[in-house]
Design a protein around this motif. Structure first.
Motif: not given
Length: 263
Positions: A30-40, A193-197, A232-237
């Motif tokens: 938990d880093d206290g950050k929330t990602l933006n929902e939309a990416e282009n 490393f994976k950045v999947s949702k 490690f998934n940095p998107r889901k942390n």
């Protein structure tokens, strides 16, 4: 002969996969950050940008961190030269983008996203290439990439140090699997490393297992000390770790022989 990912797409795995995600212990950071929902831009480009920028921010030269992107640009130039006899400009453009990567400012992130657009030419062939000029991450996408790179840097402070990164498997390839490159090694863990949702899919866990087996057959002695497989998934942390000792030896043998092609 196939790449690791192409070979996996041809394999029908048992229910849950050869390496079931239930075998992984999961830790949420938990880093206290929330990602933006939309990416282009496409998630695969974001994943590559996060990976390469992380390596760069940890001290790897920008040329080494983005080496596959440069190789992809060269592949595109060679294809264009052969196709129409005109000198390609992809590598020149790639080097220009490379010089514009200085850190985690907006311009650097934008340049990185464009540059990794060349990767597909090296990894899968030029038929999958789309003009990098069309890759223009918006502010929400850039912000997400910065957060994920910072999460990755924090992850390595806790789980590092890295002993090897961006490696291939010379000595471990076969007549079936002839290419593939791993992400990171620490003293006792092979990391991907994976950045999947989504949570890790069976194709990702099989990829990791194949990397481990191929690494053990390769010229790299570091693999003889590997005891764990990690994602490690940095998107889901989130951190996912499986003990190799918990994997059924029959599974390792089947993957070795039937999927990779060791005799």
């Amino acid at each position: 002969m196939y790449s690791v990912t192409k070979r996996i797409s041809m394999v029908k795995q048992p229910y849950g996969g050869y390496l079931n995600k239930k075998q992984f212990d999961i830790t949420t950071i938990d880093d206290g950050k929330t990602l933006n929902e939309a990416e282009n831009i496409h998630a695969s480009l974001i994943g590559l940008a996060v990976d390469y920028l992380t390596r760069f921010m940890m001290g790897t030269s920008v040329e080494e961190a983005f080496k596959i992107s440069l190789q992809g640009a060269l592949c595109l130039d060679l294809f264009l030269n052969n196709a129409n006899g005109k000198k390609g400009l992809a590598l020149r453009n790639a080097k220009k983008l490379l010089k514009g990567i200085k850190g985690l400012d907006d311009e650097s992130i934008s340049n990185a996203c464009k540059l990794v657009g060349y990767d597909v030419c090296f990894r899968a062939g030029v038929m999958g290439y789309k003009p990098v000029e069309e890759i223009n991450p918006d502010s929400d996408t850039i912000e997400n990439i910065v957060i994920m790179v910072k999460r990755s840097l924090a992850f390595w402070k806790e789980y590092g140090p890295i002993t090897k990164d961006g490696f291939t498997f010379e000595g471990g390839y076969t007549d079936i699997v002839s290419s593939g490159d791993g992400d990171y090694l620490t003293e006792d863990t092979l990391w991907d490393f994976k950045v999947s949702k989504e949570e890790p899919k069976s194709k990702y866990t099989l990829q990791l297992l194949m990397y481990y087996i191929m690494g053990c057959h390769s010229i790299h002695p570091e693999f003889q000390k590997i005891e764990k497989l990690g994602i490690f998934n940095p998107r889901k942390n989130k951190v996912y770790i499986a003990e190799i000792s918990s994997i059924n030896p029959e599974v390792i043998e089947k993957v070795s022989q039937d999927i990779i092609g060791y005799k």
